[in-house]
Design a protein around this motif. Sequence first.
Motif, short mmCIF file in Angstrom:
data_model
loop_
_atom_site.label_atom_id
_atom_site.label_comp_id
_atom_site.label_asym_id
_atom_site.label_seq_id
_atom_site.Cartn_x
_atom_site.Cartn_y
_atom_site.Cartn_z
N SER A 1 -14.67 -14.49 -10.17
CA SER A 1 -13.72 -13.87 -9.24
C SER A 1 -12.53 -13.37 -10.04
CB SER A 1 -13.28 -14.89 -8.19
OG SER A 1 -12.30 -14.34 -7.36
N MET A 2 -12.18 -12.11 -9.82
CA MET A 2 -11.05 -11.52 -10.56
C MET A 2 -10.16 -10.79 -9.56
SD MET A 2 -13.03 -10.00 -13.91
CE MET A 2 -14.26 -9.09 -12.97
N MET A 3 -8.84 -10.81 -9.83
CA MET A 3 -7.94 -10.11 -8.92
C MET A 3 -6.70 -9.61 -9.63
SD MET A 3 -6.28 -13.26 -6.77
CE MET A 3 -5.01 -12.22 -6.08
N VAL A 4 -6.04 -8.64 -9.00
CA VAL A 4 -4.71 -8.20 -9.43
C VAL A 4 -3.84 -8.17 -8.18
CG1 VAL A 4 -5.74 -6.70 -11.20
CG2 VAL A 4 -4.98 -5.71 -9.05
N TRP A 5 -2.55 -8.43 -8.38
CA TRP A 5 -1.61 -8.38 -7.25
C TRP A 5 -1.02 -6.98 -7.14
CZ3 TRP A 5 -1.46 -12.62 -4.24
CH2 TRP A 5 -1.90 -13.84 -4.79
N ASN A 6 -0.85 -6.50 -5.91
CA ASN A 6 -0.11 -5.26 -5.69
C ASN A 6 1.37 -5.53 -5.83
OD1 ASN A 6 -2.03 -3.24 -5.15
ND2 ASN A 6 -2.34 -4.04 -3.08
N LYS A 7 2.07 -4.71 -6.60
CA LYS A 7 3.49 -4.98 -6.81
C LYS A 7 4.41 -3.83 -6.40
CE LYS A 7 2.89 -8.64 -10.10
NZ LYS A 7 2.68 -9.04 -11.48
N ASP A 8 3.92 -2.61 -6.57
CA ASP A 8 4.80 -1.45 -6.32
C ASP A 8 4.36 -0.66 -5.09
OD1 ASP A 8 6.90 0.35 -6.82
OD2 ASP A 8 5.63 1.63 -8.07
N ALA A 9 4.00 -1.40 -4.04
CA ALA A 9 3.63 -0.71 -2.81
C ALA A 9 4.89 -0.26 -2.06
CB ALA A 9 2.81 -1.65 -1.93
N ARG A 10 4.94 1.01 -1.71
CA ARG A 10 6.05 1.49 -0.89
C ARG A 10 5.51 2.02 0.41
NH1 ARG A 10 8.89 5.26 -5.35
NH2 ARG A 10 8.86 3.76 -7.06
N SER A 11 5.32 1.14 1.34
CA SER A 11 4.58 1.48 2.54
C SER A 11 5.34 2.43 3.45
CB SER A 11 4.24 0.20 3.31
OG SER A 11 3.58 -0.69 2.44
N SER A 12 6.65 2.43 3.35
CA SER A 12 7.43 3.26 4.27
C SER A 12 7.11 4.74 4.11
CB SER A 12 8.92 3.01 4.05
OG SER A 12 9.23 3.33 2.70
N SER A 13 6.67 5.14 2.91
CA SER A 13 6.32 6.55 2.70
C SER A 13 5.25 7.02 3.67
CB SER A 13 5.78 6.77 1.28
OG SER A 13 6.47 6.03 0.33
N TYR A 14 4.54 6.08 4.26
CA TYR A 14 3.39 6.47 5.04
C TYR A 14 3.63 6.46 6.54
CZ TYR A 14 1.14 6.21 0.57
OH TYR A 14 0.81 6.43 -0.73
N ASP A 15 4.86 6.08 6.93
CA ASP A 15 5.14 5.98 8.36
C ASP A 15 4.90 7.29 9.10
OD1 ASP A 15 5.72 3.37 8.13
OD2 ASP A 15 7.90 3.56 8.37
N ASN A 16 5.27 8.39 8.46
CA ASN A 16 5.16 9.67 9.15
C ASN A 16 3.72 10.16 9.30
OD1 ASN A 16 4.94 10.18 6.36
ND2 ASN A 16 5.44 12.33 6.71
#
Lengths: 365, 365, 365, 365
Positions: D82-97
């Motif tokens: 099992s391998m994983m990476v963490w999301n760190k630079d997500a800017r979700s607000s860009s997608y509101d529109n």
Amino acid sequence: MPGNTFGHSFRITTWGESHGKALGVTVDGVPAGLPLEPQMIQKELDRRRPGQSQVSTPRSESDSVEILSGIFEGKTTGTPISMMVWNKDARSSSYDNIKDVARPGHADYPYTEKYGIRDYRGGGRSSARETIGRVAAGAIAKEILAKYGIDVVAHVIALGTVCAKPLPLDMIKENLEKTPVRCADLEAAEKMLKEVEAAREEHESIGGMVEIIATGVPAGIGEPVFDKLDADIAKAMMGIGAVKAVEIGAGFEASHLKGSQMNDPFFMEGEKVVTSTNNAGGILGGLSTGMPIVCRTSVKPTPSISKPQQTVNLKEMKDTDITIQGRHDPTIPPRMVPVAEAMMALVIVDHMIRSGRIHPNSLLK
Amino acid sequence: MPGNTFGHSFRITTWGESHGKALGVTVDGVPAGLPLEPQMIQKELDRRRPGQSQVSTPRSESDSVEILSGIFEGKTTGTPISMMVWNKDARSSSYDNIKDVARPGHADYPYTEKYGIRDYRGGGRSSARETIGRVAAGAIAKEILAKYGIDVVAHVIALGTVCAKPLPLDMIKENLEKTPVRCADLEAAEKMLKEVEAAREEHESIGGMVEIIATGVPAGIGEPVFDKLDADIAKAMMGIGAVKAVEIGAGFEASHLKGSQMNDPFFMEGEKVVTSTNNAGGILGGLSTGMPIVCRTSVKPTPSISKPQQTVNLKEMKDTDITIQGRHDPTIPPRMVPVAEAMMALVIVDHMIRSGRIHPNSLLK
Amino acid sequence: MPGNTFGHSFRITTWGESHGKALGVTVDGVPAGLPLEPQMIQKELDRRRPGQSQVSTPRSESDSVEILSGIFEGKTTGTPISMMVWNKDARSSSYDNIKDVARPGHADYPYTEKYGIRDYRGGGRSSARETIGRVAAGAIAKEILAKYGIDVVAHVIALGTVCAKPLPLDMIKENLEKTPVRCADLEAAEKMLKEVEAAREEHESIGGMVEIIATGVPAGIGEPVFDKLDADIAKAMMGIGAVKAVEIGAGFEASHLKGSQMNDPFFMEGEKVVTSTNNAGGILGGLSTGMPIVCRTSVKPTPSISKPQQTVNLKEMKDTDITIQGRHDPTIPPRMVPVAEAMMALVIVDHMIRSGRIHPNSLLK
Amino acid sequence: MPGNTFGHSFRITTWGESHGKALGVTVDGVPAGLPLEPQMIQKELDRRRPGQSQVSTPRSESDSVEILSGIFEGKTTGTPISMMVWNKDARSSSYDNIKDVARPGHADYPYTEKYGIRDYRGGGRSSARETIGRVAAGAIAKEILAKYGIDVVAHVIALGTVCAKPLPLDMIKENLEKTPVRCADLEAAEKMLKEVEAAREEHESIGGMVEIIATGVPAGIGEPVFDKLDADIAKAMMGIGAVKAVEIGAGFEASHLKGSQMNDPFFMEGEKVVTSTNNAGGILGGLSTGMPIVCRTSVKPTPSISKPQQTVNLKEMKDTDITIQGRHDPTIPPRMVPVAEAMMALVIVDHMIRSGRIHPNSLLK
């Protein structure tokens, strides 16, 4: 083909070792639109986790679930749900003395034959900790099934030499969690507790039986021929570590009955076709009949005992003795209850989808 | 996902109904280079076919196999092997009176719930004739396994109220086919025959138990976690029509044992790791140990009996009575013996390939 | 894991060799309640069979289908449908001279490497006759899809150096079967026929392109990530013998476009979301958009040519020459049309069931 | 059946969304005994990660891999990794529109049709970030293949209107990472860079082509009929987000060739059977020939462009306009190179095991 995946339409893949960093599961095929909170998973993991009572291993793990994907604004999205717990109380040094020795009743020897090497710490992948993934996935399956009126419950019906008396389903549900042995017959439970205690004192372990009941399953799910509902239940249950036998309905008793005793007469109950007895255990020809699905499993005593045992050293290929240290459950059935429920729920939700009773993509449809 | 395929690396798909034109199987994954003659298939079909003795149905079918593909110059080529038999003695009119009625103990009701319609003649696809494909495919599996020193044998150990006494494997093999009930304890076999006869006279049927033993399986085959060798055996056996319980090694007895009684001590026998007892039934942690694999199944009495029974008419959704005519086996275990052997052989050959012990493409390598 | 099975929820397994006794297919997962007559299968096999025109091999096979199971009173029952045709015009002696020689462009050499032996007569399992099973199964898929308003059509859009001009779908359907090359642009078809004739005279063969269009597919079928609808179509098409390239929508052209050229603008057409162009070929992110699914394949020239070619003798491991006799198609695309339609229909029906758009058990629900 | 699992004998399951907590993969079927360090995975993730150059999105993610299971003392154990990476630079607000608006060229609309709801942030599961799991798993596949002399390399051969000239394999490998566009023809690479820059300035995106080459694959792997090696490669490649076409060897060109031009003549090179040309792209009849496997894919321009586009609002079901904000790659092929290599490596290692060339359980055998 490797073997860490279970199910077809609702498919789980588990990973992790007893003394590795973490353990977890990916659940693929969860329809979108199911409200899902970590607490729904955690409550089942809490039933499974070690250290919860005097009948379980003293290893102390909180087994706090992290849900890493597949949820958006509190609901499933139809994409894979990854869940994991971190290992915190691993004491690997306890296993140094057994690294070359095959523990009797354990898979050490065939693992070595199969893979050439093995992670001997705490049983590695063959540890009961592997079932964390199953229970977490099963918790999701149960949440879905609940929406369709399907309920799954397991309980201990025998432990050591003590057998529980048959009880109605509502009493089983009511009493189940009242005692650490998870036996609904509270009188029997008392005796079972004493047998566990005695076994521990004798450096022994004891076996038992777990019964699993699913109610509310509609008639006609399952697939004829090889993927019969009972065949998949048998696989699911026999795939739990210590299980050595599985029976459905009348089970072993069926071999002694005559046709007229075994056959469950059909009759109409209002608009519904039902049977007056349930020797079939809710399954005929591999398909559900609409009656409760009843399955019983025989669970062997924990193979890890602290009595000296005869065995072989696999490196030197010589006879030797072994005295197993480490922390172990003196008996398996009480902690197996949530695992058995999980496996039953996984089989049923898979077949509900396969049989077109639950939409494969979305509960919103 | 439909359910008429079994196995992964060695994969069979069966087809056909009791009163259709023909029945058959396609076997995919047979390695190239295996000498294969129709007689190797036919001898197993002859053990399975109806009308062979007083304990089987009088339906008369020669069940002559035709091999249609996958063989070139007497050897397998690695391509799918298609085999079939024609139905010849179907008497469909016997079933006219039951076309709307759910036979107790049969899958008629859930089939109707699942599919909306069903071929009611002789049970259609849920007939025991479906096992023709399994036995034909299993015969190929046995031929391959024999090249690796693996042998599979099944025998009846209980019928009605009669239990056979335990016998050594060589005597089981020697006596197995000496009596129509396929019980190696010839004294018990006599009594079983009488019970069958009595059941038939009473318009009844009886159940029994079949034990399956596989010897020569090397240590380390099977997959951990879900596709355990015993899990796949459990699925294979529970997927046979009338089976209601499956146990491995000590099985149900395991639930009453203590750890020190259940665990099989390892010791060296020359260069080989063996155990002094075999409560594990040759499987630990889902992997073979190298000891004989021992499985027992409980078989319910034939559901078709000519006594009147209470049931429902599925068209009118009303209570009714049924008296089943037609030709039926008064007991299933004797004819199930070759089917159970076939299923065990199929599981083992599949896992031998999956575990890298048999080359997936060619025995010539 | 062997490779003769295609599909998950609607699953076919084909078998048979060019010069064996017979060829066929088992189709598992056909929902119950579909009216099915042999003629529905036969009409597609007739489009595929050899000897139908001057652009196909002169081998004369009626390829009359026998349906052996899964039908009751003219309707499917949900159980496996087994279909077969007998080989009648096999002339195996034509292949004696090539039994040790690897035909260029054929799979003889890698088959020998894989299996150790091979059935060299007419290409054995790698013969185009293997597609009989696909076409028979595809005919069932088409019957089901028709009930959901889904239609699949394929046609030849290039043959040798001749390209057809784009035509509207109704004209494609109207003209498709008017000419043996199955090109709807009848002027181009004339030229194609001449190229085929010229190739034959030169002991050569020519390639071409086949376009497959599916209309009426609802938006939202397919699975994200690996089992994308276009991924499964690509596999299905590349899995047809001579196909060397597959494109969806704008396909190769897409690599030269800018974002604003490639993106298909969405707009509302009444209540329906549609796009004004279809560069996506009806698939976005692996899911259907509701627009027509458009796929094109590149088909190599028939590898069997009667010109002398350089190759090796696999027994002697020496360079040699080969001149291929036997009966061959001078070009593949015209006869590939029904095969390509079948594969597209199989992918779509599988995903319609997987996506919950068609009930997996019964059309009567 | 859900679609987040790829492969049979070597099987990966990916999970995670662009703006979820983390992304990862479970790899089942890795044989025991492979030395594996996080750095072997990380180096491939570094080639894939965003923010690495001016041709990739400015989103800044370290994508540091954590290996959570399946390794013991630096070696694989045969259990799931099992391998994983963490999301760190997500800017979700860009997608509101855009939450209710279907982005042209994206899967928003069919996702909504399929699941009823969707995680609209950054494309959710259909984001290119999903390929993290593929690349991590592919890195393991490459490590295994390297032990068998098999090497996989991909490179950009066209971007926008610029095509690279053909180069020998060693020069491709040498130059591949010298330029951010991953084109080995360094002159062409310069021009490509300019086209990317121009596209960005015009608020546009451009497409291109990626070629993947695998050398050292032995003859005879792959499965005939449906699971052909090229069919599985086609599925693997078409399953990468923006790919619209796949070709093997001569590919689309094959449709214009004559038989004698297309067929690759065999000859002996010492003890080895080789061909003088490689129009087959290393695959005949679905099986490897021992020659290099050559595959080309057409990649559409990034659908996210900041030009205004016409589309529909899915909530109001009305026409509307959209201008996409957020951080995007102006072109996909350069970052697709490690993904394409991973997919090719996954297909080959799976078929190496399926064909018995790599032991399924252990490299120590």
